[in-house]
Motif scaffolding. Structure first.
Motif, PDB file in Angstrom:
ATOM      1  N   GLN A   8     -60.062  21.194  14.394  1.00 20.76           N
ATOM      2  CA  GLN A   8     -58.997  21.806  13.728  1.00 20.76           C
ATOM      3  C   GLN A   8     -58.392  21.173  11.894  1.00 20.76           C
ATOM      4  O   GLN A   8     -59.090  22.017  10.610  1.00 20.76           O
ATOM      5  CB  GLN A   8     -58.245  22.093  13.626  1.00 20.76           C
ATOM      6  N   LEU A  67     -62.143  21.464   9.792  1.00 22.02           N
ATOM      7  CA  LEU A  67     -62.629  22.721   9.713  1.00 22.02           C
ATOM      8  C   LEU A  67     -61.434  22.804   8.450  1.00 22.02           C
ATOM      9  O   LEU A  67     -61.864  24.157   7.878  1.00 22.02           O
ATOM     10  CB  LEU A  67     -61.819  23.419  10.860  1.00 22.02           C
ATOM     11  N   LYS A 112     -63.062  24.339   5.387  1.00 13.72           N
ATOM     12  CA  LYS A 112     -62.256  25.479   5.047  1.00 13.72           C
ATOM     13  C   LYS A 112     -62.022  25.291   3.599  1.00 13.72           C
ATOM     14  O   LYS A 112     -62.678  26.467   2.518  1.00 13.72           O
ATOM     15  CB  LYS A 112     -61.157  26.481   5.636  1.00 13.72           C
ATOM     16  N   ARG A 163     -65.536  25.168   1.120  1.00 15.48           N
ATOM     17  CA  ARG A 163     -65.868  25.903   0.982  1.00 15.48           C
ATOM     18  C   ARG A 163     -65.079  27.385   0.621  1.00 15.48           C
ATOM     19  O   ARG A 163     -65.537  28.415  -0.741  1.00 15.48           O
ATOM     20  CB  ARG A 163     -66.358  27.268   1.949  1.00 15.48           C
ATOM     21  N   PRO A 190     -68.761  31.796   1.534  1.00 17.92           N
ATOM     22  CA  PRO A 190     -68.535  32.071   2.897  1.00 17.92           C
ATOM     23  C   PRO A 190     -68.155  31.086   3.893  1.00 17.92           C
ATOM     24  O   PRO A 190     -68.738  30.145   3.945  1.00 17.92           O
ATOM     25  CB  PRO A 190     -69.561  32.991   3.708  1.00 17.92           C
ATOM     26  N   HIS A 191     -66.517  31.326   4.555  1.00 23.86           N
ATOM     27  CA  HIS A 191     -66.360  31.019   5.519  1.00 23.86           C
ATOM     28  C   HIS A 191     -67.080  30.379   6.751  1.00 23.86           C
ATOM     29  O   HIS A 191     -66.525  29.189   7.011  1.00 23.86           O
ATOM     30  CB  HIS A 191     -64.547  30.709   5.687  1.00 23.86           C
ATOM     31  N   GLU A 192     -67.545  31.282   6.743  1.00 27.56           N
ATOM     32  CA  GLU A 192     -67.386  31.961   9.072  1.00 27.56           C
ATOM     33  C   GLU A 192     -69.259  31.452   9.397  1.00 27.56           C
ATOM     34  O   GLU A 192     -69.462  32.354   9.747  1.00 27.56           O
ATOM     35  CB  GLU A 192     -66.351  32.801   9.256  1.00 27.56           C
ATOM     36  N   ASP A 193     -70.046  31.009   7.874  1.00 29.49           N
ATOM     37  CA  ASP A 193     -71.543  31.238   8.311  1.00 29.49           C
ATOM     38  C   ASP A 193     -72.280  30.284   9.354  1.00 29.49           C
ATOM     39  O   ASP A 193     -73.172  29.568   9.094  1.00 29.49           O
ATOM     40  CB  ASP A 193     -72.401  31.557   7.085  1.00 29.49           C
ATOM     41  N   GLU A 229     -71.353  27.699  12.448  1.00 28.45           N
ATOM     42  CA  GLU A 229     -71.158  27.103  14.067  1.00 28.45           C
ATOM     43  C   GLU A 229     -70.241  26.692  14.902  1.00 28.45           C
ATOM     44  O   GLU A 229     -70.740  25.307  14.143  1.00 28.45           O
ATOM     45  CB  GLU A 229     -72.554  28.068  15.712  1.00 28.45           C
ATOM     46  N   VAL A 230     -69.314  27.159  15.420  1.00 32.77           N
ATOM     47  CA  VAL A 230     -67.983  25.826  15.719  1.00 32.77           C
ATOM     48  C   VAL A 230     -68.496  25.241  17.795  1.00 32.77           C
ATOM     49  O   VAL A 230     -67.991  26.122  18.899  1.00 32.77           O
ATOM     50  CB  VAL A 230     -66.370  25.950  15.935  1.00 32.77           C
TER      51      VAL A 230
END
Ligand code: SF4
Length: 268
Positions: free
Chosen positions: A238, A241, A245, A248, A254-257, A259-260
């Motif tokens: 985290q 991440l 975040k 970005r 974009p933040h969610e583009d 994979e984790v």
């Protein structure tokens, strides 16, 4: 075609890239990561010489099994020490539209070495994915951990972004060595700038390498280091991440583009 110096071949790899894969472990690595679980791949002169055609035939033999976006992965050792061999092997793979993946520490990348970069440019045209294992974001800590500097490795990430080659970032989290929140955040902040970032693969340190060193009669410097628990791994992941975040957000990306990856397997 250029022969490869090969440590071993694995027909059904499930932890070396997307789907089920044929995995080529090359021989030879200039890094000396304290937690390396494959010290038998270090020597540049060991292993067995093999033709790309031979390896590719082995792939074709098992081809129906390489499902779920699977394909061919070259790992090591350090694959980019053998660019000519990789180019020949991936040329065969791309003739058959097979997904190609390189798992690398990036240590071979030397931006000022023009002949090398020309070869690398060609190889990247044949490469679908690079899994770049950043061992430590801090230059000094990286040197202590691996015996090598990290400036070329970080430059390699920028190079891959410029070339628009999909990139997964791998990072092994080792208690007391690579789990400092400040550096994990910096790592995330660094990789957050790259549009080609497709996945973050944070891996927990495990202690299974210890017996290998004993067998080889080598001193294992991390003999007293405990494994990283899955629970702690989630917390540390985290932090990376958060760095991604924030970067970005600053870059209006974009933040969610990406994979984790949720890998509960253990691997170096
Ligand atoms: S972990 Fe990978 S990069 Fe590090 S010494 Fe081992 S083979 Fe080389």
């Amino acid at each position: 075609m250029t022969k490869g110096r090969i440590h071993s071949l694995e027909s059904f790899g499930t932890v070396d890239g997307p789907g089920t894969r044929y995995v080529v472990f090359v021989q030879g690595c200039p890094m000396r990561c304290l937690y390396c679980h494959n010290p038998d791949t270090w020597a540049m002169t060991g292993g067995e010489e093999m033709d790309p055609e031979y390896i590719f035939e082995q792939y074709l033999h098992n081809e129906p099994f390489y499902k779920n976006g699977g394909g061919l992965t070259v790992t090591g050792g350090e694959p980019l020490m053998q660019v000519d061999f990789l180019t020949d092997l991936f040329t065969l793979a791309k003739e058959h539209n097979i997904h190609t993946d390189i798992d690398t520490s990036g240590i071979a990348y030397k931006p000022d070495n023009k002949p090398f970069i020309e070869k690398l440019d060609k190889l990247m045209e044949l490469t679908d994915l690079v899994m770049l294992d950043i061992k430590h974001i801090d230059p000094e800590k990286h040197l202590e951990l691996t015996g090598q500097p990290n400036d070329g490795i970080l430059a390699f990430a920028s190079y891959l972004n410029e070339k628009n080659v999909d990139m997964w970032i791998r990072h092994v989290i080792v208690p007391g060595l690579t789990d400092d929140d400040e550096y994990l955040y910096k790592l995330g902040y660094f990789i957050g700038q790259f549009q080609n970032l497709k996945a973050l693969d944070a891996l927990p340190y495990h202690t299974m390498g210890k017996s290998k060193y004993e067998k080889l009669g080598m001193d294992y410097k991390l003999a007293d280091t405990p494994a990283m628990s899955q629970k702690d791994l989630l917390v540390k992941k985290q932090v990376i991440l958060n760095g991604i975040k924030d970067r970005r957000a600053e870059e209006s990306m974009p933040h969610e583009d990406f994979e984790v990856l949720d890998n509960s397997y253990v691997k170096d």
